[in-house]
Scaffold this motif. Structure first.
Motif, PDB file in Angstrom:
ATOM      1  N   PHE A   1      16.639  -5.051  -1.841  1.00  0.00           N
ATOM      2  CA  PHE A   1      15.436  -5.652  -2.421  1.00  0.00           C
ATOM      3  C   PHE A   1      14.542  -6.088  -1.270  1.00  0.00           C
ATOM      4  CE2 PHE A   1      13.008  -9.396  -3.653  1.00  0.00           C
ATOM      5  CZ  PHE A   1      12.464  -9.017  -4.858  1.00  0.00           C
ATOM      6  N   TYR A   2      13.264  -5.693  -1.333  1.00  0.00           N
ATOM      7  CA  TYR A   2      12.298  -6.061  -0.300  1.00  0.00           C
ATOM      8  C   TYR A   2      11.260  -6.997  -0.914  1.00  0.00           C
ATOM      9  CZ  TYR A   2      14.336  -2.046   2.076  1.00  0.00           C
ATOM     10  OH  TYR A   2      15.216  -1.166   2.656  1.00  0.00           O
ATOM     11  N   THR A   3      11.105  -8.164  -0.353  1.00  0.00           N
ATOM     12  CA  THR A   3      10.141  -9.146  -0.842  1.00  0.00           C
ATOM     13  C   THR A   3       8.728  -8.695  -0.513  1.00  0.00           C
ATOM     14  OG1 THR A   3      11.741 -10.925  -0.535  1.00  0.00           O
ATOM     15  CG2 THR A   3       9.437 -11.567  -0.700  1.00  0.00           C
ATOM     16  N   ALA A   4       7.847  -8.768  -1.492  1.00  0.00           N
ATOM     17  CA  ALA A   4       6.431  -8.433  -1.279  1.00  0.00           C
ATOM     18  C   ALA A   4       5.764  -9.534  -0.459  1.00  0.00           C
ATOM     19  CB  ALA A   4       5.723  -8.272  -2.627  1.00  0.00           C
ATOM     20  N   ASP A   5       4.631  -9.206   0.132  1.00  0.00           N
ATOM     21  CA  ASP A   5       3.864 -10.172   0.915  1.00  0.00           C
ATOM     22  C   ASP A   5       3.514 -11.396   0.081  1.00  0.00           C
ATOM     23  OD1 ASP A   5       3.866  -8.420   3.073  1.00  0.00           O
ATOM     24  OD2 ASP A   5       1.905  -7.581   2.581  1.00  0.00           O
ATOM     25  N   GLU A   6       3.283 -12.498   0.746  1.00  0.00           N
ATOM     26  CA  GLU A   6       2.981 -13.775   0.097  1.00  0.00           C
ATOM     27  C   GLU A   6       1.806 -13.660  -0.872  1.00  0.00           C
ATOM     28  OE1 GLU A   6       3.141 -17.444  -1.322  1.00  0.00           O
ATOM     29  OE2 GLU A   6       4.673 -16.537  -0.060  1.00  0.00           O
TER      30      GLU A   6
ATOM     31  N   GLY B   1       9.206   5.844  -3.512  1.00  0.00           N
ATOM     32  CA  GLY B   1      10.246   5.843  -4.530  1.00  0.00           C
ATOM     33  C   GLY B   1      10.564   4.464  -5.081  1.00  0.00           C
ATOM     34  N   HIS B   2       9.963   3.424  -4.515  1.00  0.00           N
ATOM     35  CA  HIS B   2      10.240   2.057  -4.966  1.00  0.00           C
ATOM     36  C   HIS B   2       9.498   1.726  -6.252  1.00  0.00           C
ATOM     37  CE1 HIS B   2      12.536   0.708  -1.524  1.00  0.00           C
ATOM     38  NE2 HIS B   2      11.657   1.320  -0.740  1.00  0.00           N
TER      39      HIS B   2
ATOM     40  N   TYR C   1       0.822  -1.214   0.000  1.00  0.00           N
ATOM     41  CA  TYR C   1       0.000   0.000   0.000  1.00  0.00           C
ATOM     42  C   TYR C   1       0.855   1.264   0.000  1.00  0.00           C
ATOM     43  CZ  TYR C   1      -3.491  -3.479   0.669  1.00  0.00           C
ATOM     44  OH  TYR C   1      -4.274  -4.586   0.474  1.00  0.00           O
ATOM     45  N   ALA C   2       1.972   1.238   0.708  1.00  0.00           N
ATOM     46  CA  ALA C   2       2.875   2.394   0.703  1.00  0.00           C
ATOM     47  C   ALA C   2       3.482   2.583  -0.679  1.00  0.00           C
ATOM     48  CB  ALA C   2       3.971   2.216   1.750  1.00  0.00           C
ATOM     49  N   VAL C   3       3.901   1.484  -1.313  1.00  0.00           N
ATOM     50  CA  VAL C   3       4.483   1.582  -2.655  1.00  0.00           C
ATOM     51  C   VAL C   3       3.426   2.069  -3.645  1.00  0.00           C
ATOM     52  CG1 VAL C   3       5.527   0.282  -4.554  1.00  0.00           C
ATOM     53  CG2 VAL C   3       6.285  -0.121  -2.199  1.00  0.00           C
TER      54      VAL C   3
END
Length: 174
Positions: A133-138, A50-51, A42-44
């Motif tokens: 790198f940040y993994t998105a939720d499942e 900026g991601h 939701y933030a992205v």
């Protein structure tokens, strides 16, 4: 094994494509290129982190070459539109490639040059060093396979898969 981190609009689209590609061993949807630590979907999506939405595509080079992975990337989205893919608008949907070393950077820039011939307008894909790198939720991993009847999958992803299949059927599962 080699991994490319690529952004071509909504990560669900690239995830769907590469999940069906022979020689791809893993696809992870996530975020990178921004200034906020540990962002969530939701933030992205609100465009303030900026991601970019991206996928980390790991593949076996003895089965499929990096050039094929990259050429599939350029046929599966419009790399000539700045910060948008279809109805998805914002910097999080930018066409982007994130390299880990000089060889990847060179391969990415060569792919842009090679694929420019297929587009009337200039390719605006950004090429940057891969930050965290940040993994998105499942729920965002392998989204298309989990929700093939969902509207976005039917209206947005299916035509992209059909286009990719037109050029890369030998690499895609039936």
């Amino acid at each position: 094994m080699k991994t490319f981190v690529l952004g071509g609009g909504c990560f669900w689209c690239l995830d769907a494509l590469y999940q069906q590609t022979r020689g791809v061993t893993e696809v992870v949807s996530g975020y990178t290129g921004g200034h906020v630590r540990n962002p969530d979907y939701y933030a992205v999506c609100n465009g303030t982190t900026g991601h970019a939405e991206v996928v980390a595509v790991t593949f076996d080079e003895s089965i499929i070459g990096g050039d094929v992975i990259l050429d599939m990337f350029f046929v599966s989205h419009d790399p000539t539109t700045l910060n948008r893919q279809g109805y998805d608008v914002g910097t999080q949907y930018r066409s982007s490639m994130f390299y880990t070393d000089a060889a990847q950077e060179e391969a990415f820039r060569a792919a842009i040059e090679r694929n420019q011939a297929h587009w009337d307008k200039p390719i605006v894909t950004v090429v940057n060093r891969l930050p965290e790198f940040y993994t998105a939720d499942e729920e965002h991993q392998n989204f298309y396979a989990k929700h093939p009847e969902q509207g976005y999958c039917q209206v947005i992803i299916n035509p992209k898969l059909a286009k990719a299949r037109k050029y890369y059927s030998a690499w895609l599962a039936a």
